[in-house]
Design an enzyme around this catalytic site. Sequence first.
Site, PDB file in Angstrom:
ATOM      1  N   GLU A  33       0.831  -1.214   0.000  1.00 46.94           N
ATOM      2  CA  GLU A  33       0.000   0.000   0.000  1.00 46.94           C
ATOM      3  C   GLU A  33       0.858   1.254   0.000  1.00 46.94           C
ATOM      4  O   GLU A  33       1.838   1.354   0.759  1.00 46.94           O
ATOM      5  CB  GLU A  33      -0.905  -0.045   1.236  1.00 46.94           C
ATOM      6  N   ASP A  36       3.039   2.171  -4.877  1.00 42.75           N
ATOM      7  CA  ASP A  36       3.059   2.238  -6.355  1.00 42.75           C
ATOM      8  C   ASP A  36       3.662   3.548  -6.865  1.00 42.75           C
ATOM      9  O   ASP A  36       4.503   3.538  -7.765  1.00 42.75           O
ATOM     10  CB  ASP A  36       1.677   1.940  -6.983  1.00 42.75           C
ATOM     11  N   SER A 123     -11.349   0.617  -6.013  1.00 47.66           N
ATOM     12  CA  SER A 123     -11.029   1.160  -7.345  1.00 47.66           C
ATOM     13  C   SER A 123     -12.220   1.275  -8.276  1.00 47.66           C
ATOM     14  O   SER A 123     -12.143   0.893  -9.449  1.00 47.66           O
ATOM     15  CB  SER A 123      -9.950   0.316  -8.026  1.00 47.66           C
ATOM     16  N   GLU A 157      -6.692  10.197 -14.742  1.00 47.75           N
ATOM     17  CA  GLU A 157      -7.002  10.494 -13.339  1.00 47.75           C
ATOM     18  C   GLU A 157      -6.062  11.574 -12.781  1.00 47.75           C
ATOM     19  O   GLU A 157      -6.491  12.479 -12.069  1.00 47.75           O
ATOM     20  CB  GLU A 157      -6.926   9.209 -12.496  1.00 47.75           C
ATOM     21  N   ASP A 169      -4.147   0.502  -9.757  1.00 47.84           N
ATOM     22  CA  ASP A 169      -5.557   0.172  -9.973  1.00 47.84           C
ATOM     23  C   ASP A 169      -5.873  -0.031 -11.449  1.00 47.84           C
ATOM     24  O   ASP A 169      -6.540  -0.995 -11.841  1.00 47.84           O
ATOM     25  CB  ASP A 169      -6.442   1.277  -9.384  1.00 47.84           C
TER      26      ASP A 169
END
Length: 382
Positions: A33, A36, A123, A157, A169
């Site tokens: 978590e 990324d 997501s 995004e 995601d």
Amino acid sequence: MHDAKVFRSMHKERFNAEPAIFVGPGRVNLIGEHTDYAEGFVMPAAINLATLAGISPRTDGKIAIYSENQGEEKVFDGVAVSRSQHWTDYPMGVTAILAGEGHRIPGFSLSIWSDVPLASGLSSSAALEVATALAVLSLVGASYPGPKLARLCQRAENEFVGANCGIMDQFISLNAKKDHALLLDCRDLSFKLAPIPDHVALVIANTMVKHSVAGGDYPTRRRESEAACAVIASHRPGVKFLRDGTLEDLKKWGHEMEPKSYLRAKHVIGENLRTVAACEALLKGDMKELGRLMTEAHRSYSQDFEGSCVEADAMVALAADLPGLIGARLTGGGFGGCTINLVEQTEAAAFAEALGARYAEQTGIVPQIHVCHASGGAHRLE
Ligand code: GLA
């Protein structure tokens, strides 16, 4: 997943045209978590909760977007150039990015229907982006390899919606394989698939506390961990991302960091190591070790990264002694949303019921619990 037949007739009734239908799955992250965007490792799986996107061409050049979830339709004169702080920013952002790649976008009608719970760390945004991307590309007769398309959806995004998310995601929604988790190296997008054994169920427990990547906490944590990286880089100029940071670096230069930044970095550096180890454990079928790593990851996410909340900590704690549990942790961007529980398949239904009851009793909130399996990536429905 929602009924595609019902969806098809909904689209036909509203837009008077037969749609081509695309599926973008949501995802659950097993471990890794806030790693990324630090070019580190993540190990998500796509799930059987998904967004459907139905598309048909129009002759008036307009773009009409309807969401069954929002109960709302919005019509644009063509591809928008900037966001409007509206849910249509996600599909329009993808369309705008594709237009920016040189595709001539004709008018179209797009219907959307999702059973990925919104703002729950599963997501829903990526599922919508990815389903829209496949839909729009089908209209212009183009396609991209999955990793490249994931980058384009991430750009939608980041640049259009204005949420500073990483690549996880969009990548898993496009590139997932049924019954597998995927260890992704977010530096070069190389990946390894790890089968999830038949006897293991993915039990996803929604705390019902809403989380948002665009909201304040996610970008704050990102800044704090990047500040720690800058301290390491001031001594080791080769280090551009926390992916390259080590526990040794923290020992040497941690005292130069803001205390919060130090803790964020400690989480990210440890999490990268845990994620790679978790994939090895899964590949070996060592569920005990995988569970231990998930427990450790939750502790780190909650205490060092301070990315959890009272309700998510409760959901994890309440699962700990239930029969069948392999491992539990908060999944996704944090500050609410869902926990992922790996549970022995034979115990999954009883586990879900008991966890739901315990959580409702302790918090007064009735949770949604989904017993899921790992699904394949985004595709066209025939
Ligand atoms: C959200 C973002 C991802 C990732 C996770 C945290 O889901 O969209 O890119 O950063 O949070 O691991």
